[in-house]
Design an enzyme around this catalytic site. Structure first.
Site, PDB file in Angstrom:
ATOM      1  N   TYR A   1       0.845  -1.206   0.000  1.00 28.84           N
ATOM      2  CA  TYR A   1       0.000   0.000   0.000  1.00 28.84           C
ATOM      3  C   TYR A   1       0.882   1.260   0.000  1.00 28.84           C
ATOM      4  O   TYR A   1       0.647   2.188  -0.778  1.00 28.84           O
ATOM      5  CB  TYR A   1      -0.895  -0.038   1.233  1.00 28.84           C
ATOM      6  CG  TYR A   1      -1.920   1.068   1.317  1.00 28.84           C
ATOM      7  CD1 TYR A   1      -2.973   1.134   0.412  1.00 28.84           C
ATOM      8  CD2 TYR A   1      -1.855   2.036   2.320  1.00 28.84           C
ATOM      9  CE1 TYR A   1      -3.929   2.125   0.494  1.00 28.84           C
ATOM     10  CE2 TYR A   1      -2.811   3.043   2.412  1.00 28.84           C
ATOM     11  CZ  TYR A   1      -3.845   3.083   1.502  1.00 28.84           C
ATOM     12  OH  TYR A   1      -4.792   4.078   1.584  1.00 28.84           O
TER      13      TYR A   1
HETATM   14  N1  LIG Z   1     -10.319   5.731   4.530  1.00 25.63           N
HETATM   15  C1  LIG Z   1      -9.062   5.918   4.854  1.00 25.63           C
HETATM   16  O1  LIG Z   1      -8.664   5.805   6.019  1.00 25.63           O
HETATM   17  C2  LIG Z   1      -8.046   6.300   3.783  1.00 25.63           C
HETATM   18  C3  LIG Z   1      -6.848   6.903   4.173  1.00 25.63           C
HETATM   19  C4  LIG Z   1      -5.925   7.246   3.192  1.00 25.63           C
HETATM   20  C5  LIG Z   1      -6.204   7.016   1.865  1.00 25.63           C
HETATM   21  N2  LIG Z   1      -7.380   6.426   1.512  1.00 25.63           N
HETATM   22  C6  LIG Z   1      -7.608   6.160   0.091  1.00 25.63           C
HETATM   23  O2  LIG Z   1      -8.850   6.739  -0.293  1.00 25.63           O
HETATM   24  C7  LIG Z   1      -9.401   6.006  -1.386  1.00 25.63           C
HETATM   25  C8  LIG Z   1     -10.839   5.665  -1.101  1.00 25.63           C
HETATM   26  O3  LIG Z   1     -10.878   4.856   0.043  1.00 25.63           O
HETATM   27  P1  LIG Z   1     -12.170   4.637   0.947  1.00 25.63           P
HETATM   28  O4  LIG Z   1     -11.708   4.790   2.336  1.00 25.63           O
HETATM   29  O5  LIG Z   1     -13.311   5.429   0.464  1.00 25.63           O
HETATM   30  O6  LIG Z   1     -12.374   3.062   0.706  1.00 25.63           O
HETATM   31  P2  LIG Z   1     -13.662   2.186   0.367  1.00 25.63           P
HETATM   32  O7  LIG Z   1     -13.227   0.763   0.505  1.00 25.63           O
HETATM   33  O8  LIG Z   1     -14.828   2.658   1.163  1.00 25.63           O
HETATM   34  O9  LIG Z   1     -13.944   2.523  -1.170  1.00 25.63           O
HETATM   35  C9  LIG Z   1     -13.066   2.141  -2.189  1.00 25.63           C
HETATM   36  C10 LIG Z   1     -13.881   1.780  -3.432  1.00 25.63           C
HETATM   37  O10 LIG Z   1     -12.944   1.403  -4.455  1.00 25.63           O
HETATM   38  C11 LIG Z   1     -13.505   0.308  -5.165  1.00 25.63           C
HETATM   39  N3  LIG Z   1     -12.437  -0.454  -5.828  1.00 25.63           N
HETATM   40  C12 LIG Z   1     -11.521  -1.270  -5.259  1.00 25.63           C
HETATM   41  N4  LIG Z   1     -10.754  -1.817  -6.197  1.00 25.63           N
HETATM   42  C13 LIG Z   1     -11.167  -1.348  -7.403  1.00 25.63           C
HETATM   43  C14 LIG Z   1     -10.776  -1.566  -8.744  1.00 25.63           C
HETATM   44  N5  LIG Z   1      -9.793  -2.404  -9.046  1.00 25.63           N
HETATM   45  N6  LIG Z   1     -11.434  -0.900  -9.711  1.00 25.63           N
HETATM   46  C15 LIG Z   1     -12.467  -0.053  -9.425  1.00 25.63           C
HETATM   47  N7  LIG Z   1     -12.904   0.169  -8.170  1.00 25.63           N
HETATM   48  C16 LIG Z   1     -12.261  -0.472  -7.171  1.00 25.63           C
HETATM   49  C17 LIG Z   1     -14.225  -0.511  -4.096  1.00 25.63           C
HETATM   50  O11 LIG Z   1     -15.193  -1.399  -4.642  1.00 25.63           O
HETATM   51  C18 LIG Z   1     -14.840   0.591  -3.228  1.00 25.63           C
HETATM   52  O12 LIG Z   1     -16.140   0.926  -3.657  1.00 25.63           O
HETATM   53  C19 LIG Z   1      -8.491   4.780  -1.574  1.00 25.63           C
HETATM   54  O13 LIG Z   1      -7.592   5.017  -2.629  1.00 25.63           O
HETATM   55  C20 LIG Z   1      -7.759   4.701  -0.263  1.00 25.63           C
HETATM   56  O14 LIG Z   1      -6.507   4.052  -0.377  1.00 25.63           O
HETATM   57  C21 LIG Z   1      -8.308   6.067   2.441  1.00 25.63           C
END
Ligand SMILES: NC(=O)c1ccc[n+]([C@@H]2O[C@H](COP(=O)([O-])OP(=O)(O)OC[C@H]3O[C@@H](n4cnc5c(N)ncnc54)[C@H](O)[C@@H]3O)[C@@H](O)[C@H]2O)c1
Length: 250
Positions: free
Chosen positions: A157
């Site tokens: 990651y």
């Molecule tokens: N929530 C946190 O704590 C956090 C912190 C830092 C960064 N992020 C980043 O923010 C972004 C969104 O995360 P989130 O927290 O909303 O997560 P989440 O799991 O709620 O949503 C992520 C979405 O991405 C979709 N997804 C996964 N793989 C995919 C693919 N190959 N093609 C298309 N869609 C795909 C999933 O189905 C899901 O709907 C991510 O990139 C994550 O790494 C999140």
């Protein structure tokens, strides 16, 4: 607190991973600000639910795996028959399991990098030519504080997100002579479904590093993404905007 309003009238946005979490909240603010929004996701059930919940004629979706270039390119060709893509939010991501590098499942390591980094590359690769033709574009790559600091037990990651930061800096410079901005954002932990992929101890360790002492709210994150995606952002590009509650100081 009243939210600042943005003008996204006549703009079409693609939000990857838009079926839930950060992506869905961004979709809501974009729609409320007049944009047409297309969410791309691999989870058909969540997509269907979100489309039903939001019930907005300016919202549509595609089932796309961002790590598959052919799928991404085919979908872009379909969309751009009738519309430009003005805004791209590369938000799809997974954390993968919590494990030391030397114990990490090799296929899983590749998959995590594939989605977080290659997914971002694939969407930019397929959509940027349309933005160049239109001389307009705003791209926001959702990285993570893990991509700056490196999180123990999350090497894939951290690498995927560090790669997305490098890509942002490079592509931003390539497009700097056009009205196209490419920026990355580095959030700290927020309570979305992604946290379920990590152990409780790992999440607690992440939280303990945040001087604000709490999780980031999705709406706080959306506000930053909105400004970076707006026409008002005429100068910032190839940059990394921190939203880690003081954890990262650069
Ligand atoms: N929530 C946190 O704590 C956090 C912190 C830092 C960064 N992020 C980043 O923010 C972004 C969104 O995360 P989130 O927290 O909303 O997560 P989440 O799991 O709620 O949503 C992520 C979405 O991405 C979709 N997804 C996964 N793989 C995919 C693919 N190959 N093609 C298309 N869609 C795909 C999933 O189905 C899901 O709907 C991510 O990139 C994550 O790494 C999140």
């Amino acid at each position: 607190m009243d939210k600042i309003s943005f003008n996204f009238k006549n703009k079409t946005a693609v939000i990857t991973g838009g079926a839930q979490g950060f992506g869905l909240d961004i979709a809501k603010r974009f729609l409320n600000s007049g944009a047409k929004v297309i969410i791309w996701d691999i989870d058909p059930k969540m997509v269907e639910k979100s489309l039903k919940d939001l019930n907005n004629s300016n919202l549509s979706s595609n089932i796309v795996d961002v790590s598959n270039y052919q799928e991404v390119d085919r979908t872009v060709k379909e969309i751009t028959k009738n519309s430009n893509i003005d805004i791209l939010i590369n938000n799809a991501g997974i954390t993968g399991p919590t494990a030391t590098l030397w114990e990490y499942d090799i296929e899983m390591w590749k998959k995590v990098v594939d989605i977080n980094l290659m997914g971002t590359f694939n969407c930019c690769r397929a959509i940027v030519p349309n933005m160049i033709k239109n001389n307009y574009g705003r791209i926001v790559n959702v990285a993570s504080v893990a991509g700056k600091d490196g999180n123990a037990n999350a090497s894939a990651y951290s690498v995927g997100k560090a790669g997305a930061i490098g890509l942002t800096k490079s592509l931003g410079k390539e497009l700097a002579d056009k009205n196209i901005a490419v920026n990355a954002v580095t959030p700290a932990g927020a309570k979305t479904r992604i946290l379920d992929q990590m152990t409780k101890e790992h999440v607690q360790r992440m939280l303990s590093k945040v001087p604000r002492g709490r999780f980031l709210e999705v709406e706080e994150f959306t506000s930053l993404v909105c400004w970076l995606s707006s026409e008002e952002n005429t100068f910032s590009t190839a940059a990394v905007f921190d939203i880690s509650g003081g954890r990262s100081t650069y």
